[in-house]
Design a protein around this motif. Structure first.
Motif, PDB file in Angstrom:
ATOM      1  N   VAL A  55     -61.498  -1.837   6.491  1.00  0.00           N
ATOM      2  CA  VAL A  55     -61.387  -0.920   5.358  1.00  0.00           C
ATOM      3  C   VAL A  55     -61.104   0.498   5.809  1.00  0.00           C
ATOM      4  O   VAL A  55     -61.378   0.895   6.940  1.00  0.00           O
ATOM      5  N   VAL A  56     -60.552   1.268   4.884  1.00  0.00           N
ATOM      6  CA  VAL A  56     -60.413   2.711   5.058  1.00  0.00           C
ATOM      7  C   VAL A  56     -60.967   3.360   3.798  1.00  0.00           C
ATOM      8  O   VAL A  56     -60.718   2.895   2.685  1.00  0.00           O
ATOM      9  N   THR A  57     -61.746   4.408   3.963  1.00  0.00           N
ATOM     10  CA  THR A  57     -62.322   5.103   2.826  1.00  0.00           C
ATOM     11  C   THR A  57     -61.525   6.382   2.549  1.00  0.00           C
ATOM     12  O   THR A  57     -60.732   6.847   3.380  1.00  0.00           O
ATOM     13  N   HIS A  58     -61.759   6.939   1.383  1.00  0.00           N
ATOM     14  CA  HIS A  58     -61.137   8.217   1.057  1.00  0.00           C
ATOM     15  C   HIS A  58     -61.579   9.290   2.051  1.00  0.00           C
ATOM     16  O   HIS A  58     -60.808  10.209   2.370  1.00  0.00           O
ATOM     17  N   THR A  59     -62.798   9.161   2.581  1.00  0.00           N
ATOM     18  CA  THR A  59     -63.291  10.158   3.528  1.00  0.00           C
ATOM     19  C   THR A  59     -62.543  10.087   4.845  1.00  0.00           C
ATOM     20  O   THR A  59     -62.274  11.122   5.466  1.00  0.00           O
ATOM     21  N   ASP A  60     -62.189   8.872   5.310  1.00  0.00           N
ATOM     22  CA  ASP A  60     -61.362   8.758   6.513  1.00  0.00           C
ATOM     23  C   ASP A  60     -60.117   9.633   6.376  1.00  0.00           C
ATOM     24  O   ASP A  60     -59.770  10.406   7.285  1.00  0.00           O
ATOM     25  N   ARG A  61     -59.447   9.489   5.251  1.00  0.00           N
ATOM     26  CA  ARG A  61     -58.197  10.211   5.035  1.00  0.00           C
ATOM     27  C   ARG A  61     -58.413  11.712   4.886  1.00  0.00           C
ATOM     28  O   ARG A  61     -57.645  12.525   5.422  1.00  0.00           O
ATOM     29  N   GLU A  62     -59.483  12.080   4.184  1.00  0.00           N
ATOM     30  CA  GLU A  62     -59.751  13.506   3.987  1.00  0.00           C
ATOM     31  C   GLU A  62     -60.108  14.185   5.305  1.00  0.00           C
ATOM     32  O   GLU A  62     -59.638  15.295   5.601  1.00  0.00           O
ATOM     33  N   VAL A  63     -60.937  13.528   6.111  1.00  0.00           N
ATOM     34  CA  VAL A  63     -61.359  14.124   7.382  1.00  0.00           C
ATOM     35  C   VAL A  63     -60.180  14.218   8.346  1.00  0.00           C
ATOM     36  O   VAL A  63     -60.029  15.219   9.055  1.00  0.00           O
ATOM     37  N   GLU A  64     -59.329  13.200   8.363  1.00  0.00           N
ATOM     38  CA  GLU A  64     -58.164  13.287   9.245  1.00  0.00           C
ATOM     39  C   GLU A  64     -57.233  14.409   8.811  1.00  0.00           C
ATOM     40  O   GLU A  64     -56.708  15.153   9.652  1.00  0.00           O
ATOM     41  N   ALA A  65     -57.020  14.555   7.513  1.00  0.00           N
ATOM     42  CA  ALA A  65     -56.174  15.645   7.027  1.00  0.00           C
ATOM     43  C   ALA A  65     -56.775  17.004   7.391  1.00  0.00           C
ATOM     44  O   ALA A  65     -56.041  17.942   7.766  1.00  0.00           O
ATOM     45  N   PHE A  66     -58.086  17.116   7.298  1.00  0.00           N
ATOM     46  CA  PHE A  66     -58.762  18.353   7.694  1.00  0.00           C
ATOM     47  C   PHE A  66     -58.519  18.648   9.169  1.00  0.00           C
ATOM     48  O   PHE A  66     -58.174  19.779   9.546  1.00  0.00           O
ATOM     49  N   LEU A  67     -58.679  17.636  10.027  1.00  0.00           N
ATOM     50  CA  LEU A  67     -58.480  17.830  11.462  1.00  0.00           C
ATOM     51  C   LEU A  67     -57.029  18.194  11.774  1.00  0.00           C
ATOM     52  O   LEU A  67     -56.763  19.060  12.617  1.00  0.00           O
ATOM     53  N   ARG A  68     -56.109  17.542  11.110  1.00  0.00           N
ATOM     54  CA  ARG A  68     -54.696  17.853  11.332  1.00  0.00           C
ATOM     55  C   ARG A  68     -54.413  19.323  10.994  1.00  0.00           C
ATOM     56  O   ARG A  68     -53.748  20.035  11.761  1.00  0.00           O
ATOM     57  N   ASP A  69     -54.920  19.786   9.860  1.00  0.00           N
ATOM     58  CA  ASP A  69     -54.673  21.163   9.435  1.00  0.00           C
ATOM     59  C   ASP A  69     -55.343  22.171  10.357  1.00  0.00           C
ATOM     60  O   ASP A  69     -54.746  23.204  10.715  1.00  0.00           O
ATOM     61  N   ARG A  70     -56.580  21.891  10.751  1.00  0.00           N
ATOM     62  CA  ARG A  70     -57.301  22.836  11.619  1.00  0.00           C
ATOM     63  C   ARG A  70     -56.648  22.931  12.994  1.00  0.00           C
ATOM     64  O   ARG A  70     -56.517  24.032  13.550  1.00  0.00           O
ATOM     65  N   LEU A  71     -56.229  21.805  13.529  1.00  0.00           N
ATOM     66  CA  LEU A  71     -55.589  21.836  14.837  1.00  0.00           C
ATOM     67  C   LEU A  71     -54.220  22.496  14.785  1.00  0.00           C
ATOM     68  O   LEU A  71     -53.816  23.188  15.731  1.00  0.00           O
ATOM     69  N   ALA A  72     -53.502  22.312  13.684  1.00  0.00           N
ATOM     70  CA  ALA A  72     -52.221  23.001  13.525  1.00  0.00           C
ATOM     71  C   ALA A  72     -52.425  24.517  13.476  1.00  0.00           C
ATOM     72  O   ALA A  72     -51.592  25.291  13.964  1.00  0.00           O
ATOM     73  N   GLU A  73     -53.562  24.931  12.914  1.00  0.00           N
ATOM     74  CA  GLU A  73     -53.887  26.356  12.842  1.00  0.00           C
ATOM     75  C   GLU A  73     -54.293  26.911  14.202  1.00  0.00           C
ATOM     76  O   GLU A  73     -53.852  28.002  14.600  1.00  0.00           O
ATOM     77  N   LEU A  74     -55.144  26.159  14.912  1.00  0.00           N
ATOM     78  CA  LEU A  74     -55.691  26.650  16.173  1.00  0.00           C
ATOM     79  C   LEU A  74     -54.780  26.394  17.364  1.00  0.00           C
ATOM     80  O   LEU A  74     -54.822  27.140  18.352  1.00  0.00           O
ATOM     81  N   ARG A  75     -53.980  25.322  17.286  1.00  0.00           N
ATOM     82  CA  ARG A  75     -53.144  24.913  18.411  1.00  0.00           C
ATOM     83  C   ARG A  75     -51.733  24.565  17.910  1.00  0.00           C
ATOM     84  O   ARG A  75     -51.297  23.409  17.985  1.00  0.00           O
ATOM     85  N   PRO A  76     -50.996  25.538  17.370  1.00  0.00           N
ATOM     86  CA  PRO A  76     -49.651  25.241  16.863  1.00  0.00           C
ATOM     87  C   PRO A  76     -48.752  24.707  17.965  1.00  0.00           C
ATOM     88  O   PRO A  76     -48.764  25.195  19.093  1.00  0.00           O
TER      89      PRO A  76
END
Length: 261
Positions: free
Chosen positions: A36-57
């Motif tokens: 299974v995949v939960t909505h939280t899996d997707r939300e947390v991954e999107a958060f990590l993607r955005d934060r890393l793009a900000e900190l490590r472009p």
């Protein structure tokens, strides 16, 4: 790299814990009805993607739930937003956010892991490592166990989402369980690898892991002094991950081969 890994993983862990407290809803299934995949899996991954793009472009991104982003820097972040989703779903407090940064990714057979962080949000434990810099639980250095023999060693593994494959795996484990202290199946590969690093387990072995399952945990185990390898002595990969306390590593390999692991 370690500072960035620690920052984004702890932030993501707080988000995941907050969402778990609100309740969990299955969003989809993947390889089988129990994968299974939960909505939280997707939300947390999107958060990590955005934060890393900000900190490590410019760095690449390789996560469980979305398409990878290419790297212009030679570095890639390998992310499991919730390792142990079934535990997360059932409220079992054995799941983690796992983040590693590698050079030369996203293939574990060719990458070089540089820094890693694994956070269990419910226990509050934070495992970290950097290449050549050792591994820690919080501020304390991690030290693997030193069991007197394989017969006194605690062995851990995981099972496939495919029911037929699980039957085969159970048969293999039946050939080795009488030759070790006992068996554990805890349900989160990153935490299993950290447990070997911390001396809470003596051996962990599993087939069929994805790169994000083991990227951070392997570096943490290696930097703690655990013997880690994959198929035929190659790097750990989806083919095989074995992590063992140094004193019993050779005996563990022989047992796994003899049992047909």
């Amino acid at each position: 790299m370690l500072a960035v890994a620690l920052r984004v993983t702890t932030e993501a862990a707080r988000l995941a814990a907050a969402r778990r407290a609100e309740g969990v809803e299955v969003a989809d299934t993947k390889s089988s009805v129990v994968d299974v995949v939960t909505h939280t899996d997707r939300e947390v991954e999107a958060f990590l993607r955005d934060r890393l793009a900000e900190l490590r472009p410019g760095d690449g991104f390789f996560g469980e739930e979305g398409d990878p982003d290419d790297s212009s820097t030679g570095l890639t972040w390998v992310v499991d937003p919730i390792d142990g989703t079934v535990n997360f779903l059932y409220g079992i407090p054995q799941w983690a956010v796992s983040v590693a940064v590698v050079e030369g990714g996203p293939d574990p057979l060719t990458w070089t892991a540089l820094a890693a962080c694994v956070v269990n949000p419910l226990s509050g434990e934070v495992f970290t490592a950097s290449r050549g810099g050792g591994a820690r639980l919080g501020e304390a250095p991690l030290v693997p166990s030193a069991p007197a023999s394989l017969a006194q060693s605690l062995f851990a593994t995981g099972f496939s989402y495919d029911s037929g494959r699980r039957v085969e795996q159970a048969a293999v484990l039946g050939r080795l369980i009488g030759r070790v202290r006992d068996l554990r199946r805890l349900g989160a590969a990153s935490l299993d690898l950290c447990a070997v690093a911390a001396g809470r387990l003596d051996v962990y072995a599993e087939r069929g892991l994805k790169p994000w399952d083991h990227a951070a945990g392997v570096l943490i185990a290696q930097e703690a002094g655990v013997v880690v390898h994959g198929e035929a002595g190659a790097a750990a990969s989806g083919e095989l991950v074995v992590a063992a306390a140094p004193g019993i590593a050779a005996d563990a390999d022989a047992l796994l081969a003899d049992a047909g692991f």
